[in-house]
Scaffold this motif. Structure first.
Motif, PDB file in Angstrom:
ATOM      1  N   LYS A  58       8.745   3.725   5.005  1.00 23.66           N
ATOM      2  CA  LYS A  58       8.181   4.856   4.267  1.00 23.66           C
ATOM      3  C   LYS A  58       9.230   5.926   3.974  1.00 23.66           C
ATOM      4  O   LYS A  58       9.102   6.672   3.002  1.00 23.66           O
ATOM      5  CB  LYS A  58       7.027   5.469   5.052  1.00 23.66           C
ATOM      6  CG  LYS A  58       5.773   4.603   5.107  1.00 23.66           C
ATOM      7  CD  LYS A  58       4.675   5.286   5.903  1.00 23.66           C
ATOM      8  CE  LYS A  58       3.392   4.460   5.913  1.00 23.66           C
ATOM      9  NZ  LYS A  58       2.312   5.110   6.692  1.00 23.66           N
TER      10      LYS A  58
ATOM     11  N   LYS B 236       4.874   4.240  -2.176  1.00 26.96           N
ATOM     12  CA  LYS B 236       3.709   4.104  -1.296  1.00 26.96           C
ATOM     13  C   LYS B 236       3.876   2.850  -0.451  1.00 26.96           C
ATOM     14  O   LYS B 236       4.429   1.855  -0.903  1.00 26.96           O
ATOM     15  CB  LYS B 236       2.406   4.005  -2.100  1.00 26.96           C
ATOM     16  CG  LYS B 236       1.985   5.265  -2.813  1.00 26.96           C
ATOM     17  CD  LYS B 236       0.574   5.134  -3.398  1.00 26.96           C
ATOM     18  CE  LYS B 236       0.529   4.082  -4.483  1.00 26.96           C
ATOM     19  NZ  LYS B 236      -0.813   4.051  -5.149  1.00 26.96           N
ATOM     20  N   VAL B 237       3.361   2.898   0.770  1.00 29.12           N
ATOM     21  CA  VAL B 237       3.394   1.747   1.668  1.00 29.12           C
ATOM     22  C   VAL B 237       2.002   1.566   2.263  1.00 29.12           C
ATOM     23  O   VAL B 237       1.387   2.526   2.738  1.00 29.12           O
ATOM     24  CB  VAL B 237       4.427   1.917   2.805  1.00 29.12           C
ATOM     25  CG1 VAL B 237       4.398   0.706   3.743  1.00 29.12           C
ATOM     26  CG2 VAL B 237       5.825   2.112   2.237  1.00 29.12           C
TER      27      VAL B 237
ATOM     28  N   SER C 210       7.321   3.072   9.541  1.00 28.91           N
ATOM     29  CA  SER C 210       7.768   4.449   9.322  1.00 28.91           C
ATOM     30  C   SER C 210       9.138   4.481   8.664  1.00 28.91           C
ATOM     31  O   SER C 210       9.399   5.306   7.770  1.00 28.91           O
ATOM     32  CB  SER C 210       7.818   5.194  10.657  1.00 28.91           C
ATOM     33  OG  SER C 210       6.534   5.266  11.244  1.00 28.91           O
TER      34      SER C 210
END
Length: 399
Positions: free
Chosen positions: A85, A92-93, A82
């Motif tokens: 991100k 994008k992850v 998180s």
């Protein structure tokens, strides 16, 4: 001109010209080889992966010595994902998902088995695979599974197994020759699948299957299994490149198949080729000096007779022509033999390169041909001008 030729032949030192010839040949060959080798090898380092874009990076955690004892895990937690991100550079992850069950694989080429081993698969979200979705889809329960193999697998096969067993070499256009049978065991189930190899990847170091197959197979063969991802795939905003580098270093993450390392390798390759070509140019310049010294000595030995020819009406151009043609002929011989030697040596090293990297275009000797012609013209023009000036100096001395 026949009179000048007769004078020229009387004082030719064969040893000097042979020395020039081989010294210039050696220097020319080194220059052409360095340049041609650079052009042939550079695509190995600069070619793009056909399944992943260049702005995708793969992250894993650095695990130092003693980390296992200290209890530190190499898996990414939800909080770490998180946090990644939320970074401005992270477009994008995605997570790598691994199999939770046992996989046995049998790989063969034209009916000859080359691999029989227990393996594991990984998957990444389909949005990170840069191929048409129709070629990268899976319906639960289907027996055919699309897979992407690491290119290192094929390099080892081509360079080792294929050569020793007289089997055909595999390239991207011959993936249909690969038979890949998959046997999965788990949760009381046992099934056989057929792997459809759609290509090879330079940047993915594992066998990759569609996310749909991974989700279905884990739920079917290992419903109670779960493990946190040990690798992440990240799309990076290039405009924030320094931010991403600082963040990755601060967190102690590693970038797999680091492009920075590739850039360093490319830089050192350029530096080594430049050094080799510089040495070749120095040798060529020294041989050129030997040639000019030999020509000047010939002219000096015949100076009185050449003066007489000029006095009876021979133009400086006619007197200089035999010496000029001699140097041009030597230069042509050097260039042709250098090209011929390069042709055979290039055939040897390109066979190795194409075995390790079958996707690389074989290319041509066009770079060496152009460079050779350029050097030949440059040196020959300089020879012609220098010889003509020497003859003119003799002519003016008598005026």
């Amino acid at each position: 001109m026949s009179l000048v030729w007769k004078l020229l032949k009387q004082h030719i030192n064969v040893a000097q010209f042979v020395g020039f010839f081989f010294a210039n040949l050696f220097g020319m060959f080194i220059v052409l080889l360095g340049y041609q080798f650079y052009k042939d090898v550079m695509p190995v380092f600069t070619s793009q992966d056909s399944f992943m874009r260049n702005d995708y990076v793969i992250l894993s955690k650095k695990i130092g010595m003693g980390s296992t004892v200290s209890g530190r895990s190499n898996a990414f937690t939800n909080d770490e994902i998180s946090d990644l991100k939320r970074q401005v550079f992270a477009t994008k992850v995605g997570k790598f998902t691994s199999t939770e069950y046992k996989v046995d694989a049998h790989m063969g080429i034209n009916g000859t088995e080359i691999l029989n081993s227990e393996l594991f698969f990984e998957s990444i979200p389909d949005e990170f695979i840069d191929i048409p979705l129709k070629n990268w889809s899976y319906k639960p329960g289907a027996r055919e599974v699309p897979i992407i193999l690491p290119r290192s697998y094929i390099a080892m096969y081509n360079f080792g197994f294929a050569q020793s067993h007289s089997l055909p070499k595999i390239s991207d256009g011959l993936v249909g020759m690969i038979d890949f049978n998959i046997y999965i065991h788990g949760n009381g189930h046992q099934q056989q699948f057929v792997g459809k190899v759609i290509g090879f990847s330079n940047r993915l170091s594992t066998i990759v299957v569609p996310q749909a197959f991974m989700d279905w197979s884990n739920a079917y063969f290992a419903p109670d299994g779960h493990s946190d991802p040990t690798r992440l795939i990240l799309q990076v905003d290039n405009s924030a490149d320094q931010l991403s580098t600082k963040y990755i270093d601060r967190k102690g993450y590693e970038v797999e198949n680091d492009q920075l390392q590739t850039e360093k390798t490319t830089y050192f390759l350029r530096m080594m080729v430049s050094l080799v070509m510089f040495v070749g140019l120095i040798i060529s310049l020294l041989s050129f000096y030997i040639l000019m010294l030999s020509i000047y000595l010939l002219v000096q030995k015949n100076a009185e007779k050449l003066e007489n020819l000029l006095l009876i009406g021979y133009s400086p151009g006619r007197v200089a022509a035999p010496y000029q043609w001699l140097t041009i002929g030597l230069n042509v011989g050097v260039l042709l033999i250098a090209w011929l030697a390069l042709f055979f040596l290039r055939g040897y090293y390109m066979n190795i390169i194409e075995t390790l990297f079958p996707e690389i275009d074989g290319g041509t000797m066009f770079p060496a041909i152009i460079l050779g012609i350029g050097l030949f013209v440059l040196v020959s023009v300089f020879n012609i001008i220098a010889i003509r000036r020497k003859i003119i100096s003799i002519w003016k001395r008598k005026e």
